[in-house]
Design an enzyme around this catalytic site. Structure first.
Site, PDB file in Angstrom:
ATOM      1  N   SER A   8       0.860  -1.196   0.000  1.00 30.17           N
ATOM      2  CA  SER A   8       0.000   0.000   0.000  1.00 30.17           C
ATOM      3  C   SER A   8       0.885   1.231   0.000  1.00 30.17           C
ATOM      4  CB  SER A   8      -0.939   0.017   1.211  1.00 30.17           C
ATOM      5  OG  SER A   8      -0.228   0.247   2.405  1.00 30.17           O
ATOM      6  N   CYS A   9       0.506   2.229  -0.776  1.00 27.97           N
ATOM      7  CA  CYS A   9       1.226   3.499  -0.806  1.00 27.97           C
ATOM      8  C   CYS A   9       0.305   4.610  -0.337  1.00 27.97           C
ATOM      9  CB  CYS A   9       1.764   3.800  -2.206  1.00 27.97           C
ATOM     10  SG  CYS A   9       0.470   4.075  -3.452  1.00 27.97           S
ATOM     11  N   ILE A  10       0.834   5.820  -0.269  1.00 26.63           N
ATOM     12  CA  ILE A  10       0.083   6.932   0.286  1.00 26.63           C
ATOM     13  C   ILE A  10      -1.192   7.201  -0.491  1.00 26.63           C
ATOM     14  CG2 ILE A  10       0.167   9.391   0.821  1.00 26.63           C
ATOM     15  CD1 ILE A  10       1.888   7.536   2.596  1.00 26.63           C
TER      16      ILE A  10
END
Length: 492
Positions: free
Chosen positions: A8-10
Site C-alpha cells: 500500500s502506498c500513500i
C-alpha cells in the site's frame, strides 16, 4: 517456500500495484510461491485466511498501516516501505526468507507493539510522515471530485454562476433544459465535496495517531479550522492535536463501569472540546493571519513578476520524491489556496496559477521518462521500456508516481533530471500566467485551464526537457572506479 505480502502506498494508485508486481516477479524468479494483497484506493480483496495460514513469512511493503493486520498474527514478518519493494524486490524477498527464524511475529511479543496506527519503534520523523500521509491519502479523492465538479460548473455556466444568488436561482428554477441549472448543480455538489477537504485531512491524521477515538476530534478540529479561516495549516495542526488528545484520553486508567462510555461519549466529547476550543480561542487567529500573509505575498509576487520563481520551487518539490512527502507538501499548498478562492472570478488569480504549476510539474516526470524510452530504447532495460508505456498514461492523468520505477533503478541520473524538467515546467506556467481551478485530473481537465493551448505547450516543453536530460545523464557511463559522489557531481 510460501510468502504472502501486502502493499500500500500513500495515494493507493501507482506504487501499490507496481510494488506488488515487483515482488511477484522476484519471488517467481527465486522459485517461491507468493500471494500479494494490494490495499489501494480502489479497495482490496483480502487474501484467503487459508493462504495466510499456510505462509512461511509475511512481507508488509506499506507506507500506511495494514488493514486488519490481526489476520497475520503469529507469522514472522518483514516491514518495509513500498518504495524499497519497487527498488530492491529481489533483495527484499531474499531478506524475508533468510530472517524467518529471527523475525518478529505479527501481534506477538517478539514483534513491535502498536501504540497507535503506526509501529511504535519507528523513528519519530517516519511516524509523523505516515500520520500526515494518511490524512492526505483520504483527502485527495474529495479534492479531486469536488474540485473537478466546481471547474465543470464554471465551464458550463461561466464564473458568474458563483456570484450573488445565481446558483440558488438556477437550482430553484429547476429547468433541466437550461445549462445554467446543470452548472449550478455541479457547483453545489462540488462545493459540498470540497468542503470536506479540511475535516477529512484533519480527521484521518488524528485517526492515524489514535485510531477510531481520533476521528471525531480530528473532523471537528478540521471543520473549526475552516470556519476560522486557518486553512490547511490549521487542519494539519488540529489533526495532530486531536489525535494526541484522544490517544492520551484512551490510555487513562478508568474504573470498569466507566470504560463502556469512554470511546462513545467521553473521549469524543473532551477531545473535540479541547481541539476545537484551542483552535477557536488560541490558534485560529495567528494561523489565519499567517495564511492571509501567505496569500498576500503570492499576490505581490505575481504583481512583481516573480511568480515563475514560485513555479520553479514548486516544480522541484513535485519531482523530488514523486508522490512522497515533499511532493504532497507542494500539492497541499496548492489545493489549500484553491479551497479559499471558490468564488473568485479572476481565472489567473495567483492561487489558480499555483494549482496549474503543481499539476503541470507533476505530469512531466513520467511523461518525460516515457518519451526517453522511445527516443533511446537501448539505454533502458526491457522492464523499463514496459514501464515507459504505462508512464504515458500515468503522466497524462497527473500521477507522478509513474516515474518511480525509473528513479528506483537509477536515482542519481533520473531524479536530478526530472527535478530540472519539472522546475522548468512550473516556471513556464508562471511566465504564461495560466490558471487552473481543478485540483486533479491531468489531461481530463485541460479544457478548464485559462489558456489550454499554452498549458499544453508548457507541459510538452517540460516533457522534452526531462527526456533530454535523462538521456544525457544516461550517457554518463559509470565505471567501477567512479563513486556515486563523483557521478552526482558530474550530473550537477
Amino acid at each position: 517456500m510460501k510468502i504472502v505480502a501486502v502493499t500500500s502506498c500513500i495515494t493507493g494508485i501507482a506504487h501499490t500495484y507496481m510494488a506488488a508486481e515487483a515482488l511477484e516477479q522476484a519471488a517467481k524468479k527465486a522459485g517461491y510461491e507468493i500471494s500479494v494483497e494490494t490495499q489501494g484506493s480502489a479497495g482490496s480483496t483480502p487474501l484467503p485466511q487459508a493462504v495466510i495460514d499456510a505462509a512461511d513469512v509475511v512481507i508488509f511493503a506499506t507506507d500506511l498501516e495494514v488493514k486488519d493486520k490481526n489476520r497475520f498474527n503469529g507469522k514472522p514478518f518483514l516491514q518495509i516501505g513500498v518504495s524499497k519493494a519497487l527498488a530492491e524486490a529481489e533483495a527484499v524477498v531474499a531478506s524475508a526468507v533468510a530472517s524467518i527464524s529471527s523475525a518478529p511475529l505479527v501481534g506477538g511479543s517478539a514483534g513491535p507493539r502498536l501504540s497507535t496506527k503506526v509501529v511504535a519503534n519507528e523513528r519519530t520523523a517516519t511516524r509523523i510522515r505516515k500520520w500526515l500521509m494518511t490524512g492526505v491519502s483520504y483527502m485527495i479523492p474529495f479534492v479531486a471530485a469536488g474540485g473537478i465538479l466546481i471547474a465543470l460548473a464554471f465551464l458550463l455556466g461561466g464564473y458568474e454562476i458563483a456570484l450573488g444568488t445565481a446558483k440558488d436561482d438556477a437550482l430553484a428554477a429547476g429547468n433541466l433544459s437550461d445549462v445554467h441549472y446543470w452548472a449550478a448543480l455541479c457547483l453545489a455538489i462540488g462545493g459540498t465535496a470540497f468542503a470536506f477537504l479540511l475535516p477529512v485531512l484533519s480527521g484521518f491524521i488524528a485517526f492515524a495517531i489514535a485510531d477510531r477515538p481520533g476521528l471525531v476530534p480530528g473532523f471537528v478540529g478540521g471543520a473549526v479550522a475552516g470556519a476560522v479561516g486557518a486553512g490547511f495549516l490549521g487542519a494539519l495542526i488540529t489533526g495532530f492535536l486531536g489525535g494526541f488528545v484522544a490517544l492520551g484520553l484512551s490510555r487513562l486508567k478508568v474504573p470498569n463501569w466507566l470504560k463502556p462510555v469512554m470511546p462513545v461519549v467521553l473521549i469524543p466529547l473532551v477531545a473535540s472540546f479541547v481541539t476545537g476550543g484551542l483552535m477557536f480561542i488560541v490558534l485560529g487567529a495567528p494561523i489565519k493571519a499567517l495564511m492571509d500573509a501567505l496569500t498576500a505575498g503570492l499576490t505581490q509576487l505575481a504583481d512583481s513578476g516573480n511568480l515563475p520563481l514560485v513555479g520553479l520551487v514548486l516544480g522541484l518539490m513535485m519531482a523530488f520524491d514523486m508522490g512522497g512527502p515533499v511532493n504532497k507538501v507542494a500539492y497541499l499548498f496548492a489545493t489549500g489556496l484553491l479551497a479559499t478562492q471558490l468564488a473568485n472570478t479572476n481565472p489567473t488569480d495567483p492561487s489558480f496559477v499555483i494549482m496549474a504549476m503543481v499539476m503541470a510539474a507533476g505530469m512531466t516526470p513520467p511523461l518525460g521518462l516515457a518519451l526517453a524510452t522511445v527516443i533511446r530504447k537501448h539505454l533502458f532495460s526491457n522492464v523499463e521500456r514496459q514501464n515507459g508505456k504505462a508512464a504515458w498514461l500515468l503522466g497524462a492523468f497527473f500521477i507522478t508516481e509513474g516515474a518511480i520505477p525509473f528513479a528506483a533503478a537509477d536515482p542519481l541520473r533520473v531524479i536530478p533530471s526530472i527535478m530540472i524538467g519539472s522546475g522548468f515546467t512550473g516556471a513556464l506556467v508562471g511566465i504564461f500566467n495560466i490558471g487552473l481551478r481543478a485540483p486533479h485530473g491531468g489531461l481530463v481537465v485541460f479544457p478548464l485551464v485559462s489558456n489550454p493551448v499554452m498549458y499544453i505547450v508548457a507541459v510538452a516543453i517540460g516533457t522534452v526537457v526531462t527526456a533530454l536530460l535523462v538521456l544525457v545523464a544516461k550517457n554518463i557511463k559509470k565505471n567501477p572506479e567512479t563513486s556515486d559522489e563523483a557521478l552526482e557531481a558530474a550530473i550537477a
